[in-house]
Design a protein around this motif. Structure first.
Motif, PDB file in Angstrom:
ATOM      1  N   GLY A 168       0.789  -1.223   0.000  1.00 32.01           N
ATOM      2  CA  GLY A 168       0.000   0.000   0.000  1.00 32.01           C
ATOM      3  C   GLY A 168       0.823   1.276   0.000  1.00 32.01           C
ATOM      4  O   GLY A 168       0.323   2.343  -0.338  1.00 32.01           O
ATOM      5  N   ALA A 169       2.089   1.177   0.363  1.00 30.26           N
ATOM      6  CA  ALA A 169       2.936   2.366   0.384  1.00 30.26           C
ATOM      7  C   ALA A 169       3.702   2.552  -0.921  1.00 30.26           C
ATOM      8  O   ALA A 169       4.444   3.513  -1.070  1.00 30.26           O
ATOM      9  CB  ALA A 169       3.919   2.274   1.557  1.00 30.26           C
ATOM     10  N   SER A 174      -0.176   3.504  -2.854  1.00 34.45           N
ATOM     11  CA  SER A 174      -0.548   4.703  -2.103  1.00 34.45           C
ATOM     12  C   SER A 174      -1.656   5.476  -2.830  1.00 34.45           C
ATOM     13  O   SER A 174      -2.499   6.109  -2.197  1.00 34.45           O
ATOM     14  CB  SER A 174       0.675   5.595  -1.875  1.00 34.45           C
ATOM     15  OG  SER A 174       1.246   5.971  -3.119  1.00 34.45           O
ATOM     16  N   GLN A 178      -5.646   6.081  -1.445  1.00 34.37           N
ATOM     17  CA  GLN A 178      -6.287   7.404  -1.402  1.00 34.37           C
ATOM     18  C   GLN A 178      -7.544   7.476  -2.276  1.00 34.37           C
ATOM     19  O   GLN A 178      -8.541   8.096  -1.893  1.00 34.37           O
ATOM     20  CB  GLN A 178      -5.280   8.477  -1.822  1.00 34.37           C
ATOM     21  CG  GLN A 178      -4.132   8.596  -0.829  1.00 34.37           C
ATOM     22  CD  GLN A 178      -3.108   9.627  -1.278  1.00 34.37           C
ATOM     23  OE1 GLN A 178      -3.240  10.802  -0.982  1.00 34.37           O
ATOM     24  NE2 GLN A 178      -2.094   9.190  -1.994  1.00 34.37           N
ATOM     25  N   LYS A 196       6.709   2.616   6.717  1.00 31.14           N
ATOM     26  CA  LYS A 196       5.707   2.617   5.649  1.00 31.14           C
ATOM     27  C   LYS A 196       4.292   2.478   6.205  1.00 31.14           C
ATOM     28  O   LYS A 196       3.342   3.034   5.665  1.00 31.14           O
ATOM     29  CB  LYS A 196       5.984   1.482   4.659  1.00 31.14           C
ATOM     30  CG  LYS A 196       7.196   1.736   3.780  1.00 31.14           C
ATOM     31  CD  LYS A 196       7.375   0.623   2.754  1.00 31.14           C
ATOM     32  CE  LYS A 196       8.598   0.905   1.882  1.00 31.14           C
ATOM     33  NZ  LYS A 196       8.823  -0.157   0.897  1.00 31.14           N
ATOM     34  N   TYR A 199       3.246   5.767   7.131  1.00 24.89           N
ATOM     35  CA  TYR A 199       2.905   6.492   5.901  1.00 24.89           C
ATOM     36  C   TYR A 199       1.484   6.126   5.452  1.00 24.89           C
ATOM     37  O   TYR A 199       0.674   6.996   5.084  1.00 24.89           O
ATOM     38  CB  TYR A 199       3.932   6.146   4.826  1.00 24.89           C
ATOM     39  CG  TYR A 199       3.699   6.767   3.468  1.00 24.89           C
ATOM     40  CD1 TYR A 199       3.469   8.130   3.314  1.00 24.89           C
ATOM     41  CD2 TYR A 199       3.726   5.969   2.321  1.00 24.89           C
ATOM     42  CE1 TYR A 199       3.276   8.680   2.049  1.00 24.89           C
ATOM     43  CE2 TYR A 199       3.539   6.510   1.063  1.00 24.89           C
ATOM     44  CZ  TYR A 199       3.305   7.862   0.928  1.00 24.89           C
ATOM     45  OH  TYR A 199       3.108   8.406  -0.306  1.00 24.89           O
ATOM     46  N   LEU A 200       1.161   4.827   5.522  1.00 20.41           N
ATOM     47  CA  LEU A 200      -0.185   4.379   5.148  1.00 20.41           C
ATOM     48  C   LEU A 200      -1.248   5.068   5.993  1.00 20.41           C
ATOM     49  O   LEU A 200      -2.289   5.498   5.494  1.00 20.41           O
ATOM     50  CB  LEU A 200      -0.313   2.859   5.326  1.00 20.41           C
ATOM     51  CG  LEU A 200       0.396   1.999   4.280  1.00 20.41           C
ATOM     52  CD1 LEU A 200       0.313   0.526   4.668  1.00 20.41           C
ATOM     53  CD2 LEU A 200      -0.249   2.230   2.914  1.00 20.41           C
ATOM     54  N   LEU A 203      -1.946   8.514   4.948  1.00 23.47           N
ATOM     55  CA  LEU A 203      -2.740   8.598   3.718  1.00 23.47           C
ATOM     56  C   LEU A 203      -4.221   8.315   3.971  1.00 23.47           C
ATOM     57  O   LEU A 203      -5.044   8.411   3.073  1.00 23.47           O
ATOM     58  CB  LEU A 203      -2.220   7.588   2.673  1.00 23.47           C
ATOM     59  CG  LEU A 203      -0.788   7.801   2.172  1.00 23.47           C
ATOM     60  CD1 LEU A 203      -0.395   6.673   1.222  1.00 23.47           C
ATOM     61  CD2 LEU A 203      -0.637   9.152   1.478  1.00 23.47           C
ATOM     62  N   THR A 208      -4.025  -1.092   9.257  1.00 19.58           N
ATOM     63  CA  THR A 208      -2.731  -1.279   8.593  1.00 19.58           C
ATOM     64  C   THR A 208      -1.922  -2.352   9.301  1.00 19.58           C
ATOM     65  O   THR A 208      -2.102  -2.599  10.487  1.00 19.58           O
ATOM     66  CB  THR A 208      -1.925   0.033   8.617  1.00 19.58           C
ATOM     67  OG1 THR A 208      -1.825   0.462   9.977  1.00 19.58           O
ATOM     68  CG2 THR A 208      -2.610   1.115   7.801  1.00 19.58           C
ATOM     69  N   GLY A 314       1.570  12.182  -2.225  1.00 21.10           N
ATOM     70  CA  GLY A 314       2.462  11.112  -2.618  1.00 21.10           C
ATOM     71  C   GLY A 314       3.889  11.481  -2.294  1.00 21.10           C
ATOM     72  O   GLY A 314       4.421  12.464  -2.806  1.00 21.10           O
ATOM     73  N   GLY A 340       7.888   5.958  -0.350  1.00 21.91           N
ATOM     74  CA  GLY A 340       7.547   6.812  -1.484  1.00 21.91           C
ATOM     75  C   GLY A 340       8.115   6.300  -2.791  1.00 21.91           C
ATOM     76  O   GLY A 340       9.018   5.465  -2.826  1.00 21.91           O
TER      77      GLY A 340
END
Lengths: 349, 349
Positions: A168-169, A174, A178, A196, A199-200, A203, A208, A314, A340
């Motif tokens: 998902g990252a 990603s 979204q 990560k 990060y998820l 978003l 997760t 992103g 990323g």
């Protein structure tokens, strides 16, 4: 007068016996060669134009082209000894082509070299606008477009449904996370590092997990139900999703990051395919070009605005210098370290 | 006065640890019990009706119901100690139900016992017409209907396309082979004995092979291209089909005969799922009831006539006597020896 025109050469097929497994190593399979030179002012254009590489985008699909040409696949194989070709963003230095002028930003499939005389690639829409050029190698490039067209065309997304997104990252993942949230869906998403996973969450993913700490199957068993699975990974993740997904659900096969590092015979074997009919599943695979005619217009109408408004985010993991492109490609394939989309900035105008 | 009312009991879960692998053995898991009796004249009907079993149809889906009730699946599990329930054809002996009279032929899900008081099953269309009753357990029963609705709904069949059908000599397979020929398609079909391969040829299959003599992958590599795969087998056959099918093709998952004899962890692992997106495949699974609302009308409008005209053929492997139903079920699951759909004739009126 000549200028150096370094490039990245496809020098050797990784794991020659199979040609489709194993990682391409910098210096062995992908070799940076700084010996070529070019006369920027006098090189013949033959009706085309001369471009300078600004940004290149290391993407999984390139791995498929680094194969034994005897093996059939969905792309043409790279030529040994010639430069790697991939998605890049360039600026025009000279032109003999009508409609294309010096200073135009263009993007598309282009050799991994500093300067290229080429017949045609696409004009970048809206350059120098609300986005840095690197966005065209991430949210507004192949990853964003892949996610969008697959999501629109195959995911059967709808408000209230739950989607599971593996990797998902990643660039594609990603974006899918979204788009799902914008659609009013609940999102379960996995990644391979705690960074990560954070990060998820940023978003908007609702649930997760780090698949290296808890298996796909174990986590999904506890966190189902879900009705859509977006597969960026294949193998174990796909098997676990088939095992736990609701009847009458849809699975979109977009990539198999888990398989790129393995020869075909070493790949994970999915044993629960009998559930495809027991669960009445629909599993569909796609490649971006298949769906571009139908959905690219909608992408360019909707997505740049959402990016400008900050409704689609992103991260980019930027690496500088063409000499580092082989390393960047390997980093992207291996995943893991960076959060990323990996983007290589070759030159800043 | 009482009459014996023998039945077949679900006595033990095969391979209890998993509940979904292994073969049910006659006398151990499926037990013929001739001790019950029934008073045919006086048994209370409670507004229902009393039927006599004439024909029963051993079908793969029953295996799924012979499981540990803790395991979720697409059907309700059988109750230990109670009779097996499956598709059967019965005749009405007494009735208190409006619209149902003595002598009516009915079919549907019914216990594997000689006589049953039941609330409702379906009236057989056109009994005693152009077909023996056993046809309702083969061409005009679950196998024929399964093949028809899946073929109509999911196969994307079209003249000029080539279809590969695994277990082509099975009840479902033999129908798909013939429907494909009627549609103007080329048919590749596989079976597990030379006798069945001959049967496939007699049904019109163009290219046939015995998968025990040559592997699916080896044969398909030499005999592609094909654009549709009808999967009755799963495992190795599904993997080989994914490996060799054309891009943008359709795979219909109807069954996994290759898996019924194996526990989940012993099943064949498919390693080439990465081709699902590289080939842009659509893989769909179905169960008959899902598609009945849409296609059953067409089935009953078209298929009985084609059977009567001899344009659709179907061998039956007839076994006589309820006491032999467990053996018949095992024979059907194992495949191999007999050609044609296994049908059990319990009584002749």
């Amino acid at each position: 007068m000549t200028t150096p025109n370094p490039r990245v050469i496809f020098a050797k097929i990784p794991e020659a016996a199979q040609g489709l497994g194993g990682l391409p190593l910098p210096g062995e399979h992908l070799v940076y060669d700084d010996s070529p030179v070019i006369d920027l002012e006098n090189v013949p254009l033959n009706g085309g134009f001369l471009t300078k590489m600004l940004v290149l985008s290391p993407e999984p699909a390139l791995r498929e082209r680094m194969r034994d040409p005897k093996l059939q696949s969905y792309t043409t194989p790279f030529i040994l000894g010639a430069p790697v070709i991939g998605f890049g963003i360039v600026v025009v230095l000279r032109s003999e082509k009508e409609g294309i002028k010096v200073g135009d930003y263009m993007y598309g499939q282009t050799p991994w070299e500093a300067y290229t005389v080429q017949p045609y690639i696409e004009v970048v829409p809206n350059p120098g606008g609300a986005f840095p050029l690197t966005r065209y190698a991430s949210l507004l490039g192949t990853p964003g477009l892949s996610a969008f067209v697959g999501f629109e065309g195959l995911a059967e997304a709808a408000p209230g449904k739950t989607i599971f997104v593996s990797a998902g990252a990643s660039g594609v993942g990603s974006m899918v996370v979204q788009l799902s949230k914008l659609k009013g869906m609940k999102v379960i998403a996995s990644a391979g590092t705690d960074e990560k996973v954070e990060y998820l969450k940023s978003l908007g993913a609702d649930v997760t997990f780090n698949y290296k700490k808890e298996s796909y199957s174990s986590f999904l068993a506890k966190n189902k139900p879900f009705q859509v699975y977006w597969d960026n990974v294949g193998g174990e993740a796909l098997e676990a999703a088939i095992e736990h997904i609701e009847p009458f659900s849809h699975i979109v096969c977009c990539g198999s990051l888990g398989d790129y590092q393995r020869a075909p015979e070493e790949r994970y074997g999915i044993k629960n395919t009998t559930l495809i009919f027991k669960r009445r599943l629909t599993i569909r695979g796609f490649l971006v070009p298949d769906l571009i005619p139908k959905f690219a217009g909608k992408f360019f109408a909707e997505i740049p605005a959402l990016v400008a408004q900050g409704k689609l985010k992103g991260q980019e993991s930027i690496i500088e210098g063409l000499e580092n492109a082989p390393d960047a490609f390997l980093k992207m394939l291996k995943g893991g370290e960076s959060v990323g989309k990996v983007v290589v900035v070759v030159a800043k105008e």
